[in-house]
Design an enzyme around this catalytic site. Structure first.
Site, PDB file in Angstrom:
ATOM      1  N   HIS A  20     194.148  -4.688  90.538  1.00 65.51           N
ATOM      2  CA  HIS A  20     193.256  -5.844  90.253  1.00 65.51           C
ATOM      3  C   HIS A  20     191.901  -5.352  89.768  1.00 65.51           C
ATOM      4  CE1 HIS A  20     191.172  -5.644  94.262  1.00 65.51           C
ATOM      5  NE2 HIS A  20     192.401  -5.495  94.342  1.00 65.51           N
ATOM      6  N   ASP A  21     191.424  -5.980  88.742  1.00 63.74           N
ATOM      7  CA  ASP A  21     190.127  -5.647  88.301  1.00 63.74           C
ATOM      8  C   ASP A  21     189.587  -4.334  87.629  1.00 63.74           C
ATOM      9  OD1 ASP A  21     189.074  -8.474  89.401  1.00 63.74           O
ATOM     10  OD2 ASP A  21     189.499  -7.368  91.095  1.00 63.74           O
ATOM     11  N   GLY A  49     192.271  -1.004  93.239  1.00 62.98           N
ATOM     12  CA  GLY A  49     191.426  -1.937  92.737  1.00 62.98           C
ATOM     13  C   GLY A  49     189.927  -1.783  92.216  1.00 62.98           C
TER      14      GLY A  49
END
Length: 272
Positions: free
Chosen positions: A133-134, A151
């Site tokens: 994520h991200d 992340g």
């Protein structure tokens, strides 16, 4: 099976295998090929000429750029593997001409990380690697088999990450750097750096990559001198970088200076 204008603008034509599941709302571009037993979610957008091999799942609020190829058993756009994730609307944006090989996983973003996982153009993700994520990935990056990006990582242009390597959350890897196989990277890596060993040691410059890219001899000489100053100069690492920025006229060295003086949530791998 030929599908004309499948949930997209008039005139869109794609080849979709009859066993594939394309949920209502999915936007399929012109010239796409979707193989058997794929599942394309309702918020997915595929650009033109995207090729999706068999048994691929693309879900979530996910956009795939033109001419990207996704191979069997990849799962693209699933929710983050983050216990703080609470079902908020986040997305994954993948650029053009990427090659995403078998069993690759890419997750959408989180509210706390800006909400978007982003992948640029012309990247290669080899079998079994993970983009969390991200994460923000630029262009022409190669992530080798079974490597994992945690992340919030930032990966700049032309980086190579070796097989079975892991990159810690919030780490930045500067343009043109290379990470050796089976390496754990826990701190930022300067542009054009060479990192190897099991606990990630900055061992020099990616000279092979620089030469392949056609970087001039004068710039390579300047980079070598800069690396030596960062390794052995007086003062703290950032102080050495500031002095380097005042003295250099090489754009490549300036990239390193700007990277070191930029915002970061981690410390740096420094020359030994």
């Amino acid at each position: 099976m030929r599908i004309l204008g499948h949930d997209g603008p008039a005139g869109v034509t794609s080849d979709i295998h009859p066993s594939a599941v394309i949920e209502n709302g999915a936007q399929i571009g012109d010239g796409c090929v979707i193989g058997p037993f794929c599942h394309i979610g309702p918020e997915v957008t595929l650009g033109d000429n995207v090729i999706v091999k068999s048994h691929v799942v693309i879900t979530g609020q996910t956009m795939i750029g033109d001419a990207t190829e996704i191979y069997s058993f990849a799962v693209i756009g699933e929710i983050p593997q983050d216990l703080k994730f609470d079902g908020e609307k986040t997305s994954l944006i993948v650029g053009a001409r990427n090659r995403i090989r078998e069993h690759v996983t890419m997750n959408t973003g989180t509210k706390g990380g800006g909400g978007i996982t982003r992948v640029g153009d012309d990247n290669l993700f080899m079998a079994g690697c993970h983009v969390a994520h991200d994460v923000q990935i630029a262009n022409r990056v190669i992530v080798v088999n079974s490597a994992a990006l945690a992340g919030h990582c930032i990966i700049e242009d032309d980086v190579i990450i070796g097989g079975l390597s892991g990159v810690h959350q919030f780490v930045r890897i500067g343009r043109g750097a290379i990470i050796g196989a089976v390496t754990m990277v826990t701190n930022d890596v300067i542009p054009y750096g060479l990192v190897q060993a099991d606990r990630g040691r900055l061992d020099g410059l990616n000279l092979v990559g620089l030469k392949r890219k056609g970087v001039s001899r004068s710039d390579i000489t300047a980079l070598r001198a800069a690396f030596q100053m960062l390794a052995q100069g007086d003062g703290a690492f950032q102080e050495r970088a500031r002095r380097l920025g005042e003295e250099t006229d090489s754009d490549y060295v300036q990239h390193i200076v700007d990277f070191i003086l930029g915002d970061t949530g981690r410390s740096f791998l420094t020359p030994g």
